[in-house]
Design a protein around this motif. Structure first.
Motif, mmCIF file in Angstrom:
data_model
loop_
_atom_site.group_PDB
_atom_site.id
_atom_site.type_symbol
_atom_site.label_atom_id
_atom_site.label_comp_id
_atom_site.label_asym_id
_atom_site.label_seq_id
_atom_site.Cartn_x
_atom_site.Cartn_y
_atom_site.Cartn_z
ATOM 1 N N GLU A 101 13.313 77.675 148.730
ATOM 2 C CA GLU A 101 11.964 77.621 149.299
ATOM 3 C C GLU A 101 11.914 76.659 150.470
ATOM 4 O OE1 GLU A 101 9.069 78.841 149.229
ATOM 5 O OE2 GLU A 101 8.586 79.659 147.257
ATOM 6 N N ASP A 102 11.086 76.974 151.462
ATOM 7 C CA ASP A 102 10.851 76.037 152.559
ATOM 8 C C ASP A 102 10.064 74.831 152.061
ATOM 9 O OD1 ASP A 102 8.575 77.559 152.081
ATOM 10 O OD2 ASP A 102 8.147 77.963 154.185
ATOM 11 N N ILE A 103 8.953 75.090 151.393
ATOM 12 C CA ILE A 103 8.063 73.989 151.018
ATOM 13 C C ILE A 103 7.284 74.340 149.762
ATOM 14 C CG2 ILE A 103 6.177 74.834 152.522
ATOM 15 C CD1 ILE A 103 5.678 71.810 153.222
ATOM 16 N N ILE A 104 7.092 73.352 148.915
ATOM 17 C CA ILE A 104 6.240 73.532 147.734
ATOM 18 C C ILE A 104 5.009 72.666 147.928
ATOM 19 C CG2 ILE A 104 6.054 73.336 145.234
ATOM 20 C CD1 ILE A 104 9.166 73.471 145.182
ATOM 21 N N ASP A 105 3.869 73.319 147.966
ATOM 22 C CA ASP A 105 2.599 72.633 148.175
ATOM 23 C C ASP A 105 1.859 72.618 146.831
ATOM 24 O OD1 ASP A 105 -0.346 72.569 148.912
ATOM 25 O OD2 ASP A 105 0.487 72.279 150.904
ATOM 26 N N SER A 106 0.984 73.594 146.584
ATOM 27 C CA SER A 106 0.310 73.660 145.283
ATOM 28 C C SER A 106 1.264 74.130 144.185
ATOM 29 C CB SER A 106 -0.876 74.621 145.357
ATOM 30 O OG SER A 106 -0.413 75.945 145.521
ATOM 31 N N GLY A 107 2.280 74.872 144.579
ATOM 32 C CA GLY A 107 3.188 75.466 143.600
ATOM 33 C C GLY A 107 2.756 76.853 143.155
ATOM 34 N N ASN A 108 1.637 77.348 143.700
ATOM 35 C CA ASN A 108 1.151 78.686 143.311
ATOM 36 C C ASN A 108 2.182 79.772 143.588
ATOM 37 O OD1 ASN A 108 -1.347 77.918 142.360
ATOM 38 N ND2 ASN A 108 -2.346 78.153 144.356
ATOM 39 N N SER A 109 2.710 79.802 144.805
ATOM 40 C CA SER A 109 3.644 80.885 145.111
ATOM 41 C C SER A 109 4.919 80.755 144.295
ATOM 42 C CB SER A 109 3.967 80.999 146.606
ATOM 43 O OG SER A 109 3.577 79.891 147.323
ATOM 44 N N LEU A 110 5.359 79.524 144.104
ATOM 45 C CA LEU A 110 6.572 79.330 143.301
ATOM 46 C C LEU A 110 6.360 79.843 141.877
ATOM 47 C CD1 LEU A 110 9.431 78.256 143.089
ATOM 48 C CD2 LEU A 110 8.480 76.018 142.489
ATOM 49 N N MET A 132 8.677 69.076 149.623
ATOM 50 C CA MET A 132 7.716 69.192 148.523
ATOM 51 C C MET A 132 6.627 68.154 148.725
ATOM 52 S SD MET A 132 8.179 69.429 144.436
ATOM 53 C CE MET A 132 8.640 67.813 143.919
ATOM 54 N N LYS A 133 5.389 68.559 148.393
ATOM 55 C CA LYS A 133 4.246 67.633 148.455
ATOM 56 C C LYS A 133 3.818 67.332 147.026
ATOM 57 C CE LYS A 133 2.495 70.008 152.584
ATOM 58 N NZ LYS A 133 1.386 70.815 153.143
ATOM 59 N N PRO A 134 4.378 66.297 146.392
ATOM 60 C CA PRO A 134 4.107 66.045 144.976
ATOM 61 C C PRO A 134 2.614 65.861 144.680
ATOM 62 C CG PRO A 134 5.852 64.600 145.782
ATOM 63 C CD PRO A 134 5.288 65.295 146.973
ATOM 64 N N ARG A 153 0.433 64.596 151.832
ATOM 65 C CA ARG A 153 -0.421 65.766 152.051
ATOM 66 C C ARG A 153 -0.582 66.054 153.529
ATOM 67 N NH1 ARG A 153 -4.203 67.073 148.227
ATOM 68 N NH2 ARG A 153 -4.035 65.903 146.277
ATOM 69 N N GLU A 154 0.454 66.410 154.221
ATOM 70 C CA GLU A 154 0.291 66.694 155.639
ATOM 71 C C GLU A 154 0.768 68.100 155.938
ATOM 72 O OE1 GLU A 154 1.980 63.174 156.786
ATOM 73 O OE2 GLU A 154 3.762 63.429 155.582
ATOM 74 N N PHE A 155 0.287 68.633 157.040
ATOM 75 C CA PHE A 155 0.675 69.986 157.427
ATOM 76 C C PHE A 155 1.837 69.903 158.406
ATOM 77 C CE2 PHE A 155 0.466 73.910 159.884
ATOM 78 C CZ PHE A 155 0.474 74.825 158.845
ATOM 79 N N VAL A 156 2.929 70.541 158.060
ATOM 80 C CA VAL A 156 4.130 70.444 158.890
ATOM 81 C C VAL A 156 4.520 71.816 159.451
ATOM 82 C CG1 VAL A 156 5.040 68.406 157.711
ATOM 83 C CG2 VAL A 156 5.608 70.672 156.844
ATOM 84 N N VAL A 157 5.183 71.792 160.592
ATOM 85 C CA VAL A 157 5.679 73.027 161.214
ATOM 86 C C VAL A 157 7.099 72.796 161.725
ATOM 87 C CG1 VAL A 157 3.391 73.838 161.947
ATOM 88 C CG2 VAL A 157 4.781 72.458 163.523
ATOM 89 N N GLY A 160 11.521 76.784 160.543
ATOM 90 C CA GLY A 160 11.150 77.910 159.676
ATOM 91 C C GLY A 160 9.684 77.946 159.302
ATOM 92 N N LEU A 161 9.037 76.781 159.342
ATOM 93 C CA LEU A 161 7.630 76.711 158.921
ATOM 94 C C LEU A 161 6.704 77.003 160.102
ATOM 95 C CD1 LEU A 161 8.418 73.578 156.957
ATOM 96 C CD2 LEU A 161 7.010 75.361 155.918
ATOM 97 N N ASP A 162 5.670 77.781 159.843
ATOM 98 C CA ASP A 162 4.826 78.240 160.943
ATOM 99 C C ASP A 162 3.416 77.684 160.919
ATOM 100 O OD1 ASP A 162 3.946 79.838 158.651
ATOM 101 O OD2 ASP A 162 2.814 80.982 160.132
ATOM 102 N N TYR A 163 2.787 77.763 162.107
ATOM 103 C CA TYR A 163 1.342 77.651 162.214
ATOM 104 C C TYR A 163 0.883 78.914 162.913
ATOM 105 C CZ TYR A 163 -3.268 76.400 163.822
ATOM 106 O OH TYR A 163 -4.623 76.424 164.074
HETATM 107 P P1 5GP Z 1 2.002 76.788 147.685
HETATM 108 O O1 5GP Z 1 1.892 78.131 147.047
HETATM 109 O O2 5GP Z 1 3.057 75.901 147.082
HETATM 110 O O3 5GP Z 1 0.662 76.093 147.763
HETATM 111 O O4 5GP Z 1 2.337 77.012 149.192
HETATM 112 C C1 5GP Z 1 3.495 77.570 149.575
HETATM 113 C C2 5GP Z 1 3.417 78.201 150.945
HETATM 114 O O5 5GP Z 1 2.335 77.709 151.747
HETATM 115 C C3 5GP Z 1 4.670 77.847 151.676
HETATM 116 O O6 5GP Z 1 5.698 78.759 151.396
HETATM 117 C C4 5GP Z 1 4.203 77.869 153.104
HETATM 118 O O7 5GP Z 1 4.260 79.191 153.595
HETATM 119 C C5 5GP Z 1 2.752 77.431 153.049
HETATM 120 N N1 5GP Z 1 2.640 75.978 153.300
HETATM 121 C C6 5GP Z 1 2.315 75.007 152.423
HETATM 122 N N2 5GP Z 1 2.301 73.806 153.008
HETATM 123 C C7 5GP Z 1 2.635 74.026 154.300
HETATM 124 C C8 5GP Z 1 2.801 73.155 155.435
HETATM 125 O O8 5GP Z 1 2.636 71.924 155.412
HETATM 126 N N3 5GP Z 1 3.157 73.760 156.606
HETATM 127 C C9 5GP Z 1 3.346 75.107 156.713
HETATM 128 N N4 5GP Z 1 3.703 75.578 157.905
HETATM 129 N N5 5GP Z 1 3.208 75.946 155.673
HETATM 130 C C10 5GP Z 1 2.849 75.406 154.481
#
Ligand code: 5GP
Ligand code: MG
Ligand code: MG
Length: 183
Positions: A101-110, A132-134, A153-157, A160-163
């Motif tokens: 995975e690129d990033i784990i935020d809430s963990g919903n998609s995981l 990961m954003k614990p 808790r910051e938004f990163v790009v 691979g990560l997009d805006y």
């Molecule tokens: P989750 O389901 O863990 O909340 O979010 C996972 C998805 O949200 C990631 O695969 C990614 O696509 C998007 N996401 C979460 N946080 C960020 C962030 O800081 N930057 C970007 N570009 N995407 C994020």
């Protein structure tokens, strides 16, 4: 490039590619030791994982396979979103899986990805995430074994990560900086 602007948002350099590569090298060693004779399948979750997967795999020095999936989210007949795992394309039963995975935020998609893979009778599932954003996690996981960087808790790009579809091509990771109202 220390600063970038996309639409009206400001981003500043956060983790440069040299740091990313160093960290991935160590992650690759950890994984190689643990999976030496397991012939794992790395399952990357597109789109965000594509750069991480490419660099990670060059640092894994044991026999393995590489595959990619995509999580499609569509509105079900109920109000809640149903997510479906697309593109598995190979028999994963009995296999040792490492989700990339690129990033784990809430963990919903995981959580959706893990649930879908569990239905395929895999032998084990570990998770390897670059970021990961614990503080944002809304689920408990006992298999997030490899994490590159824990961030706030910051938004990163970048990397691979997009805006809005932009910035995936940047080799470094940038974080959004809020406009200061008082400056
Ligand atoms: P989750 O389901 O863990 O909340 O979010 C996972 C998805 O949200 C990631 O695969 C990614 O696509 C998007 N996401 C979460 N946080 C960020 C962030 O800081 N930057 C970007 N570009 N995407 C994020
Ligand atoms: Mg992702
Ligand atoms: Mg995105």
């Amino acid at each position: 490039m220390k600063h970038i602007q996309i639409d009206n948002l400001d981003f500043e350099l956060f983790i440069d590619y040299e740091q990313i590569k160093k960290r991935i090298r160590l992650m690759g060693i950890d994984i190689s030791v643990k999976y030496a004779d397991k012939n794992p399948v790395f399952v990357g979750v597109l789109n965000g994982c594509f750069m991480f997967m490419a660099d990670l795999m060059k640092q894994v020095h044991v026999p393995c396979e590489v595959s990619f999936v995509k999580l499609s989210s569509y509105q079900g007949t109920q109000q809640d979103h149903i997510k479906e795992l697309l593109g598995v394309g190979m028999d994963l039963s009995g296999r040792e899986i490492i989700i990339v995975e690129d990033i784990i935020d809430s963990g919903n998609s995981l959580q959706h990805t893990i649930a879908a893979l569990e239905k395929l009778n895999v032998a084990s599932i570990a998770v390897c995430a670059l970021l990961m954003k614990p503080d944002c996690l809304q689920h408990e996981f006992d298999n997030i074994t490899y994490v590159g960087f824990e961030i706030d808790r910051e938004f990163v790009v970048g990397y691979g990560l997009d805006y809005n579809g932009q910035c995936r091509n940047l080799p470094d990771i940038y974080k959004n900086v809020a406009h200061s109202e008082t400056a």
